[in-house]
Write an enzyme that holds these catalytic residues in place. Sequence first.
Site, PDB file in Angstrom:
ATOM      1  N   TYR A  57      93.591-152.722  54.854  1.00 19.53           N
ATOM      2  CA  TYR A  57      94.740-151.848  55.090  1.00 19.53           C
ATOM      3  C   TYR A  57      95.876-152.240  54.150  1.00 19.53           C
ATOM      4  CZ  TYR A  57      98.254-149.090  57.547  1.00 19.53           C
ATOM      5  OH  TYR A  57      99.215-148.161  57.854  1.00 19.53           O
ATOM      6  N   HIS A  82      98.567-146.969  64.323  1.00 18.74           N
ATOM      7  CA  HIS A  82      97.771-147.607  63.265  1.00 18.74           C
ATOM      8  C   HIS A  82      98.174-149.070  63.091  1.00 18.74           C
ATOM      9  CE1 HIS A  82      96.440-143.888  60.675  1.00 18.74           C
ATOM     10  NE2 HIS A  82      96.085-143.788  61.941  1.00 18.74           N
ATOM     11  N   PHE A 124     102.456-143.545  53.651  1.00 25.61           N
ATOM     12  CA  PHE A 124     101.656-144.137  52.573  1.00 25.61           C
ATOM     13  C   PHE A 124     100.661-145.080  53.213  1.00 25.61           C
ATOM     14  CE2 PHE A 124     100.397-147.666  50.009  1.00 25.61           C
ATOM     15  CZ  PHE A 124     100.314-147.225  48.699  1.00 25.61           C
ATOM     16  N   GLU A 125      99.384-144.894  52.929  1.00 27.38           N
ATOM     17  CA  GLU A 125      98.389-145.871  53.346  1.00 27.38           C
ATOM     18  C   GLU A 125      97.280-145.851  52.308  1.00 27.38           C
ATOM     19  OE1 GLU A 125      98.039-145.833  58.188  1.00 27.38           O
ATOM     20  OE2 GLU A 125      97.169-144.102  57.194  1.00 27.38           O
ATOM     21  N   ILE A 126      96.807-147.011  51.923  1.00 23.36           N
ATOM     22  CA  ILE A 126      95.534-147.092  51.206  1.00 23.36           C
ATOM     23  C   ILE A 126      94.687-147.999  52.078  1.00 23.36           C
ATOM     24  CG2 ILE A 126      94.323-147.640  49.070  1.00 23.36           C
ATOM     25  CD1 ILE A 126      96.934-147.421  47.564  1.00 23.36           C
TER      26      ILE A 126
END
Length: 354
Positions: free
Chosen positions: A178, A282, A245-247
């Site tokens: 994450y 999350h 924003f998440e990668i």
Amino acid sequence: SASTDRFGPVGEGRTIPQDSKVQVGKEKASFVMLIRNQELQDALKSMKQIEDRFNHRFHYPWTFLNDVPFTEEFIRETTKRASGKTEYGLIPKEHWSIPESIDQDKMKAAMRKMQEDRVIYGGSLSYRHMCRFNSGFFWRQELLDKYEWYWRVEPGIGFYCDVDYDPFEFLRLSGKKYGFTITLPEYKSTIPTLWSQTLEFMKKNPQYLNSNSSLQYLLEDKDQGKALSSDPPPEYNGCHFWSNFEIASLDLWRSEAYRSYFDHLDSAGGFFYERWGDAPVHSIAAALFLGTQEVHHFADMGYMHVPWSRCPQPDEFYKYSKCVCPFEKKDSFDLNGWSCQPRWWKIAGKEYGA
Ligand code: GDP
Ligand code: MN
């Protein structure tokens, strides 16, 4: 779901040959944008920056999701702007509706009250669907089944630095699951019982707590050092990774731990009776179920989503990544008193000098 592999004439008689869209990035990964048709211009603004700063070299695909069908214009314009394949998914009704178990009168009363109290998006039903979808359903969309990684992109963001490596590959090779850019506290009025529901879930399922979790990042100063099971229980400070924003790994959300956590939260009803955001959901899951070293702060990325922005602090990052940040470094959100970044640095260590 419509797939577009058609690359018609573009601009002044130029055509993009099919093979220029061949994927070069090697990971099973896609950008994911949940978006409304009327946000097209802001979608293009986000895409342009991500393509110029990163994806023109990697050609990762873009996956667009919507609760209503995308317009032809939306499909045409976003396809032109992408250097990779584009796909468009219509979200199944059952992923964007009020479950049977919800008492709708109770929900409407709660929404009216939150609206009166001026809780941000407190009176909005569509916002609630969006938060529940991003928590429990985006990763179940058929179009994403073939991927292991995603990069969440929102309309209207700023993306200020070059990314000349593959962040998906970086996460995989370093065993991380994450990645985030900005961390801040949630408005408590949107999540009155999210933490007590989390405690209840963890009490029933203690096996899901990672032995190297980031629990302390979630806890109030007065509760630092406390265990989840202490009596009275530790309090949540509201810190979360800003999920616009998440990668991250899709398998994180597909895991048994997360699925049962989501099911528990969903049956508690707080996505509707309160206004639980996908960001704290999350983040609590990532902080508790993953080891601290599996969560990554992308300190080298410059990012803006209204109203906050951040840019790399160390000069070496700033210059190396060719950042052009439209604000002074001292105004970077990392250094703002409202940021949770110092808490993250405290438990994870700074990933760069200075
Ligand atoms: P904020 O960032 O919390 O202010 O919320 P946004 O309005 O940016 O919504 C978050 C994301 O969900 C954005 O990518 C929006 O485009 C998307 N979104 C929000 N509501 C809806 C909706 O009703 N339908 C669709 N298709 N997308 C939505
Ligand atoms: Mn947004």
